[in-house]
Design an enzyme around this catalytic site. Structure first.
Site, short mmCIF file in Angstrom:
data_model
loop_
_atom_site.label_atom_id
_atom_site.label_comp_id
_atom_site.label_asym_id
_atom_site.label_seq_id
_atom_site.Cartn_x
_atom_site.Cartn_y
_atom_site.Cartn_z
N LYS A 16 0.85 -1.20 0.00
CA LYS A 16 0.00 0.00 0.00
C LYS A 16 0.88 1.25 0.00
O LYS A 16 0.63 2.20 -0.74
CB LYS A 16 -0.93 -0.01 1.22
CG LYS A 16 -2.05 -1.02 1.06
CD LYS A 16 -2.77 -1.33 2.36
CE LYS A 16 -3.73 -2.50 2.12
NZ LYS A 16 -4.21 -3.10 3.36
N GLN B 175 -4.80 -1.92 9.48
CA GLN B 175 -4.58 -3.24 8.92
C GLN B 175 -5.09 -4.32 9.88
O GLN B 175 -4.79 -4.27 11.07
CB GLN B 175 -3.07 -3.43 8.65
CG GLN B 175 -2.74 -4.71 7.91
CD GLN B 175 -3.29 -4.77 6.51
OE1 GLN B 175 -3.21 -3.81 5.75
NE2 GLN B 175 -3.88 -5.89 6.15
N ASP C 119 -11.53 2.33 3.57
CA ASP C 119 -11.74 0.87 3.52
C ASP C 119 -13.24 0.55 3.40
O ASP C 119 -13.60 -0.56 3.02
CB ASP C 119 -11.22 0.25 4.83
CG ASP C 119 -10.12 -0.77 4.60
OD1 ASP C 119 -9.86 -1.10 3.43
OD2 ASP C 119 -9.53 -1.23 5.59
#
Ligand code: NAD
Length: 286
Positions: free
Chosen positions: A53, A97, A120
Site C-alpha cells: 500500500k 490493517q 476501507d
C-alpha cells in the site's frame, strides 16, 4: 469454449495511471491525497500488505504515512492516534490493517475512524450508506470486482448473480453493489443446500470462500462469468483461488485468474477512494 481471461493487472494499471494524473492535479490545486496506514504488531502477511500500500501511494505521487505500533499497544493509544489522523489536513484516508491483536476491539477501532476518511468502507455508517443507496465509501475488494466487470463490458442489469460467501468485507457488500447494478442476487454460504445447483442458475458466479479450488466446472452454467476473490496459500507455497481455474475455464465465458485477477484491483480501489476523499476535501475548502 475458450473463456476470456479477465486481466486484473491490466485493468488496475490503467486505473492507477488515471489516478496518478488526478493526484498531480489535486496536488497542484493544493491538496495532495494522503493515506495513513496503521499496523499493530508484526504479522508477516500484514507487513507485506502494508508495504504494498505504501509503495502504491508513493508510485502515484500521494502522501503516505505508515504508523507501526507494537503488538501490545493499548486500544486507547490506537484510538488516540486515529483521532489525531482524523484531524490531520494531510490525511484523507485512514486504514487500520487487520487482524488486530486480541486486546483490541476491532469494532471500536473502525468506529473511531472519521466516516469521511473511511477509505476501507468498513465503518458501520459507510456500510449503511451502501445499503440505503447513499453516497459513501465502498469496501475495496467488491468495488474492484464491479470495476473489473465494467472494464470487460459484462452486463449486470437483469442478470442473475450468485455470490459464495457472506463476510462483511466481501460477500455482503458485494451483494449490495450488485443490487445497485440491478442484478438479481443470491448470497450462498456454508449452510447453503445443494450449492452447485444454486450457482448453476447464475450468469455471474463470485467466489469469496477461502477454500482452495472448491468451485469446479460443476458449479458453473455454460457461458457464465466467474470471478474468483479467493487468495489461498497452498502448502507448496503457491497461491490458489477458490475456483478450480483449469476446469472452470472450460465452461465459463470469462474468468479471473489467481493471482492477477481481483487481487490487484483491491489496492487500486483503495487509492481511488483516497483520491476521492482528497477531492472532496478540496471542494469543501473552495
Ligand atoms: P470469510 O472467512 O470471512 O468468509 C468466508 C465465507 O465463505 C463465509 O461467509 C462462509 O459462509 C463461506 N463458506 C465457507 N465454506 C463454505 C462452503 N464450503 N460452501 C459455501 N460457502 C462457504 O472470508 P473473506 O474475508 O470473505 O475472504 C474470502 C476469500 O477471499 C479468502 O480466500 C480471502 O483470502 C480472499 N480475499 C481476497 C481479497 C482480495 O483482495 N482479492 C480481499 C479479501 C478477501
Amino acid at each position: 469454449m475458450t473463456a476470456t481471461i479477465i486481466d486484473g493487472k491490466k485493468v488496475s494499471s490503467e486505473l492507477k495511471a488515471a489516478l496518478a494524473q488526478e493526484v498531480q492535479q489535486l496536488t497542484e490545486a493544493g491538496v495532495r491525497p494522503g493515506l495513513a496506514v496503521i499496523l499493530v504488531g508484526e504479522d508477516p502477511a500484514s507487513q507485506v500488505y502494508v508495504r504494498n500500500k505504501e509503495k502504491t501511494c508513493i508510485d502515484l505521487g500521494m502522501h503516505s504515512e505508515v504508523h507501526r505500533l507494537p503488538a501490545d499497544t493499548p486500544q486507547a493509544d490506537l484510538i488516540a492516534l486515529i483521532e489525531k489522523l482524523n484531524a490531520s489536513d494531510a490525511i484523507h484516508g485512514i486504514l487500520v490493517q487487520k487482524p488486530l491483536p486480541g486486546q483490541i476491539d476491532e469494532k471500536a477501532v473502525i468506529g473511531a475512524i472519521a466516516v469521511e476518511k473511511d477509505v476501507d468502507g468498513f465503518h458501520p455508517i459507510s456500510i449503511g450508506n451502501l445499503l440505503i443507496g447513499d453516497e459513501g465509501f465502498v469496501p475495496c475488494t467488491p468495488a474492484g470486482v464491479i470495476e473489473l466487470l465494467r472494464a470487460y463490458d459484462i452486463p449486470l442489469e437483469g442478470k442473475r448473480a450468485a455470490i459464495i460467501g457472506r463476510s462483511n468485507i466481501v460477500g455482503k457488500p458485494m451483494a449490495a453493489l450488485l443490487i445497485r447494478e440491478n442484478a438479481t442476487v443470491t448470497v450462498c454460504h456454508s449452510r447453503t443446500a445443494n450449492l452447485p445447483e444454486v450457482t448453476r442458475e447464475a450468469d455471474i458466479v463470485i467466489a469469496a470462500i477461502g477454500r482452495p479450488n472448491m468451485v469446479t466446472a460443476e458449479y458453473i452454467k455454460p457461458g457464465a462469468v466467474v470471478i474468483d476473490v479467493g487468495i489461498n496459500r497452498l502448502p507448496s507455497g503457491k497461491l490458489a483461488g477458490d475456483v478450480d481455474f483449469e476446469s472452470a475455464k472450460e465452461v465459463a465465458s470469462a474468468i479471473t485468474p489467481v493471482p492477477g485477477g481481483v487481487g490487484p484491483m483491491t489496492i487500486a480501489l483503495l487509492m481511488k477512494n483516497t483520491v476521492e476523499s482528497a477531492r472532496k476535501a478540496l471542494a469543501s475548502r473552495q
